[in-house]
Design a protein around this motif. Structure first.
Motif, PDB file in Angstrom:
ATOM      1  N   ARG B  10      33.586 -38.270 -13.592  1.00  6.93           N
ATOM      2  CA  ARG B  10      33.804 -36.991 -12.909  1.00  6.93           C
ATOM      3  C   ARG B  10      33.414 -35.828 -13.820  1.00  6.93           C
ATOM      4  NH1 ARG B  10      37.162 -34.836  -8.824  1.00  6.93           N
ATOM      5  NH2 ARG B  10      37.752 -32.690  -9.272  1.00  6.93           N
ATOM      6  N   GLN B  11      33.874 -35.896 -15.081  1.00  7.16           N
ATOM      7  CA  GLN B  11      33.563 -34.814 -16.015  1.00  7.16           C
ATOM      8  C   GLN B  11      32.054 -34.702 -16.256  1.00  7.16           C
ATOM      9  OE1 GLN B  11      35.815 -32.544 -16.977  1.00  7.16           O
ATOM     10  NE2 GLN B  11      37.159 -33.725 -15.649  1.00  7.16           N
ATOM     11  N   ALA B  12      31.415 -35.863 -16.375  1.00  2.00           N
ATOM     12  CA  ALA B  12      29.961 -35.860 -16.605  1.00  2.00           C
ATOM     13  C   ALA B  12      29.230 -35.257 -15.407  1.00  2.00           C
ATOM     14  CB  ALA B  12      29.476 -37.282 -16.853  1.00  2.00           C
ATOM     15  N   LEU B  13      29.710 -35.597 -14.215  1.00  2.00           N
ATOM     16  CA  LEU B  13      29.063 -35.087 -13.008  1.00  2.00           C
ATOM     17  C   LEU B  13      29.276 -33.578 -12.853  1.00  2.00           C
ATOM     18  CD1 LEU B  13      27.402 -35.889 -10.551  1.00  2.00           C
ATOM     19  CD2 LEU B  13      29.532 -36.154  -9.296  1.00  2.00           C
ATOM     20  N   HIS B  50      19.570 -47.851 -15.963  1.00  2.00           N
ATOM     21  CA  HIS B  50      19.915 -47.811 -17.380  1.00  2.00           C
ATOM     22  C   HIS B  50      20.342 -46.394 -17.750  1.00  2.00           C
ATOM     23  CE1 HIS B  50      19.757 -49.668 -21.390  1.00  2.00           C
ATOM     24  NE2 HIS B  50      19.462 -48.453 -21.809  1.00  2.00           N
ATOM     25  N   PRO B  51      21.396 -46.216 -18.536  1.00  2.00           N
ATOM     26  CA  PRO B  51      22.242 -47.176 -19.254  1.00  2.00           C
ATOM     27  C   PRO B  51      23.267 -47.872 -18.367  1.00  2.00           C
ATOM     28  CG  PRO B  51      23.012 -44.959 -19.658  1.00  2.00           C
ATOM     29  CD  PRO B  51      21.748 -44.820 -18.869  1.00  2.00           C
ATOM     30  N   ILE B  52      23.440 -47.424 -17.152  1.00  2.00           N
ATOM     31  CA  ILE B  52      24.259 -48.151 -16.195  1.00  2.00           C
ATOM     32  C   ILE B  52      23.479 -48.268 -14.901  1.00  2.00           C
ATOM     33  CG2 ILE B  52      26.573 -47.544 -17.033  1.00  2.00           C
ATOM     34  CD1 ILE B  52      26.549 -45.237 -15.068  1.00  2.00           C
ATOM     35  N   ARG B  53      23.914 -49.188 -14.062  1.00  2.00           N
ATOM     36  CA  ARG B  53      23.294 -49.303 -12.751  1.00  2.00           C
ATOM     37  C   ARG B  53      24.128 -48.524 -11.751  1.00  2.00           C
ATOM     38  NH1 ARG B  53      23.452 -54.928 -11.229  1.00  2.00           N
ATOM     39  NH2 ARG B  53      22.292 -54.287  -9.399  1.00  2.00           N
ATOM     40  N   LEU B 101      23.611 -39.015 -16.378  1.00  2.00           N
ATOM     41  CA  LEU B 101      23.641 -40.237 -17.189  1.00  2.00           C
ATOM     42  C   LEU B 101      23.735 -39.923 -18.679  1.00  2.00           C
ATOM     43  CD1 LEU B 101      21.057 -42.368 -15.205  1.00  2.00           C
ATOM     44  CD2 LEU B 101      23.517 -42.733 -15.340  1.00  2.00           C
ATOM     45  N   ARG B 102      23.076 -38.864 -19.091  1.00  2.00           N
ATOM     46  CA  ARG B 102      23.168 -38.490 -20.512  1.00  2.00           C
ATOM     47  C   ARG B 102      24.539 -37.907 -20.834  1.00  2.00           C
ATOM     48  NH1 ARG B 102      17.673 -37.856 -20.465  1.00  2.00           N
ATOM     49  NH2 ARG B 102      17.887 -35.828 -19.482  1.00  2.00           N
ATOM     50  N   GLU B 103      25.133 -37.192 -19.902  1.00  2.00           N
ATOM     51  CA  GLU B 103      26.501 -36.689 -20.112  1.00  2.00           C
ATOM     52  C   GLU B 103      27.487 -37.853 -20.170  1.00  2.00           C
ATOM     53  OE1 GLU B 103      27.743 -33.758 -20.739  1.00  2.00           O
ATOM     54  OE2 GLU B 103      25.845 -32.671 -20.572  1.00  2.00           O
ATOM     55  N   HIS B 105      26.961 -40.997 -21.037  1.00  2.00           N
ATOM     56  CA  HIS B 105      26.809 -41.841 -22.226  1.00  2.00           C
ATOM     57  C   HIS B 105      26.600 -40.949 -23.437  1.00  2.00           C
ATOM     58  CE1 HIS B 105      27.015 -45.944 -20.552  1.00  2.00           C
ATOM     59  NE2 HIS B 105      26.862 -45.233 -19.462  1.00  2.00           N
ATOM     60  N   GLU B 106      25.394 -40.791 -23.846  1.00  2.00           N
ATOM     61  CA  GLU B 106      25.146 -39.893 -24.959  1.00  2.00           C
ATOM     62  C   GLU B 106      23.795 -39.230 -24.753  1.00  2.00           C
ATOM     63  OE1 GLU B 106      23.715 -42.314 -28.517  1.00  2.00           O
ATOM     64  OE2 GLU B 106      25.114 -43.664 -27.545  1.00  2.00           O
ATOM     65  N   GLU B 107      23.612 -38.126 -25.420  1.00  2.00           N
ATOM     66  CA  GLU B 107      22.426 -37.298 -25.231  1.00  2.00           C
ATOM     67  C   GLU B 107      21.135 -38.078 -25.451  1.00  2.00           C
ATOM     68  OE1 GLU B 107      20.346 -33.809 -24.413  1.00  2.00           O
ATOM     69  OE2 GLU B 107      22.418 -34.351 -24.063  1.00  2.00           O
ATOM     70  N   SER B 108      21.176 -39.036 -26.411  1.00  2.00           N
ATOM     71  CA  SER B 108      19.928 -39.690 -26.801  1.00  2.00           C
ATOM     72  C   SER B 108      19.649 -40.976 -26.016  1.00  2.00           C
ATOM     73  CB  SER B 108      19.983 -40.022 -28.286  1.00  2.00           C
ATOM     74  OG  SER B 108      21.078 -40.880 -28.533  1.00  2.00           O
ATOM     75  N   VAL B 109      20.481 -41.274 -25.039  1.00  2.00           N
ATOM     76  CA  VAL B 109      20.334 -42.561 -24.361  1.00  2.00           C
ATOM     77  C   VAL B 109      19.062 -42.606 -23.500  1.00  2.00           C
ATOM     78  CG1 VAL B 109      21.575 -41.995 -22.219  1.00  2.00           C
ATOM     79  CG2 VAL B 109      21.708 -44.293 -23.149  1.00  2.00           C
ATOM     80  N   LYS B 110      18.492 -43.810 -23.426  1.00  2.00           N
ATOM     81  CA  LYS B 110      17.327 -43.992 -22.551  1.00  2.00           C
ATOM     82  C   LYS B 110      17.796 -44.070 -21.103  1.00  2.00           C
ATOM     83  CE  LYS B 110      13.659 -47.311 -21.643  1.00  2.00           C
ATOM     84  NZ  LYS B 110      13.253 -48.711 -21.850  1.00  2.00           N
ATOM     85  N   VAL B 111      17.120 -43.330 -20.248  1.00  2.00           N
ATOM     86  CA  VAL B 111      17.533 -43.253 -18.850  1.00  2.00           C
ATOM     87  C   VAL B 111      16.433 -43.826 -17.973  1.00  2.00           C
ATOM     88  CG1 VAL B 111      17.960 -41.613 -16.981  1.00  2.00           C
ATOM     89  CG2 VAL B 111      19.004 -41.240 -19.202  1.00  2.00           C
TER      90      VAL B 111
END
Lengths: 123, 153
Positions: B10-13, B50-53, B101-103, B105-111
């Motif tokens: 929720r926070q990421a969204l 990625h990083p989640i489905r 997705l970056r929020e 997980h993390e900023e550097s994650v592959k999306v």
């Protein structure tokens, strides 16, 4: 940077418009902008026209951005051409791989004029 | 399959929605604590692997659709073609999903994202019972983002 001709490669016309506007707002209002909707069309255009920088998305149909950059580096004409990546898909690993391909930087979407200035300086 | 922390999602969204609609379309977005009623004028859909489905469904009324497109294009609604309008909205969803997705997980994650698409009916995306629906307000008009998430297998 002195950028007289800027090529924007992105499958979204909206994204190309936003990128162009951000460059203009970052001081590159006198530059000429060429547009291509995928890597294949960009390669074809680059065979005919010399540009000062290529600004490319990564996630595109037909030829994605990473493949497009690799192909640029294989051609004499474009192997030293400055490339800036603009994407919503970047990662540390990708950034490292692209840095090895002499990419100037990766700007994460949404694009802003400030992000252009941060990487390229004011026009 | 591991359950996603609903609070974190929720926070990421919320952050991704505020940033994306604010920076792209110059709209101030606030979260709504309760479900809001609105007549859906447009629905857009994207999947990620990625990083989640998961899947994301963006639903908004006609007035937000118009405000987004006019603000991004800096021109009147009537002067734009259907293709320009659709492309604009799809690009917005593409960026919203990437930012979320970056929020999360993390900023550097592959999306990894699918190409977003306009929906004409919810039947096109199959089961929608597992979606969490989050409501927002964009300058007085409500809209929703529905999410269905699971960890990458």
């Amino acid at each position: 940077m002195d950028l007289q001709k800027i090529m924007i490669v992105d499958d979204s016309a909206t994204s190309r418009m936003i990128i162009k506007r951000c460059f203009q707002m970052a001081g590159y209002q006198d530059s000429t902008f060429l547009e291509a909707e995928d890597g294949l069309k960009a390669m074809s255009e680059l065979n005919k026209t010399k540009v000062d920088i290529v600004v490319t998305d990564l996630n595109m149909p037909k030829m994605d951005g990473a493949t497009f950059i690799k192909k640029l580096r294989l051609m004499d004409k474009t192997k030293e051409l400055p490339v800036l990546v603009i994407s919503s898909m970047g990662s540390d690993a990708m950034e490292k791989e692209l840095t090895n391909s002499k990419v100037l930087g990766i700007i994460r979407k949404p694009m802003t004029p400030e992000k252009v200035v941060e990487v390229l300086g004011e026009g | 399959m591991v359950e996603i922390n609903e609070h974190k999602a929720r926070q990421a969204l919320i952050k991704a929605s505020k940033d994306t609609l604010g920076e792209m379309a110059f709209l101030d977005v606030m979260e709504l604590e309760e479900a809001a009623d609105f007549k859906v004028g447009q629905q857009l859909f994207i999947e990620f692997s990625h990083p989640i489905r998961g899947r994301m469904l963006l639903s908004f009324p006609l007035e937000i659709k118009q405000a987004i497109v006019e603000n991004i294009h800096a021109t009147d609604w009537e002067s734009l073609s259907f293709d320009e309008i659709d492309d604009c909205l799809l690009e917005l969803l593409n960026i919203l999903a990437g930012n979320f997705l970056r929020e999360l997980h993390e900023e550097s994650v592959k999306v990894q994202l699918s190409f977003p698409r306009v929906l004409f009916s919810l039947d096109e995306i199959g089961d929608i019972e597992n979606f969490y629906v989050y409501y927002f307000d964009a300058e007085g008009s409500p809209f929703s983002v529905s999410l269905s998430l699971k960890e990458e297998e």
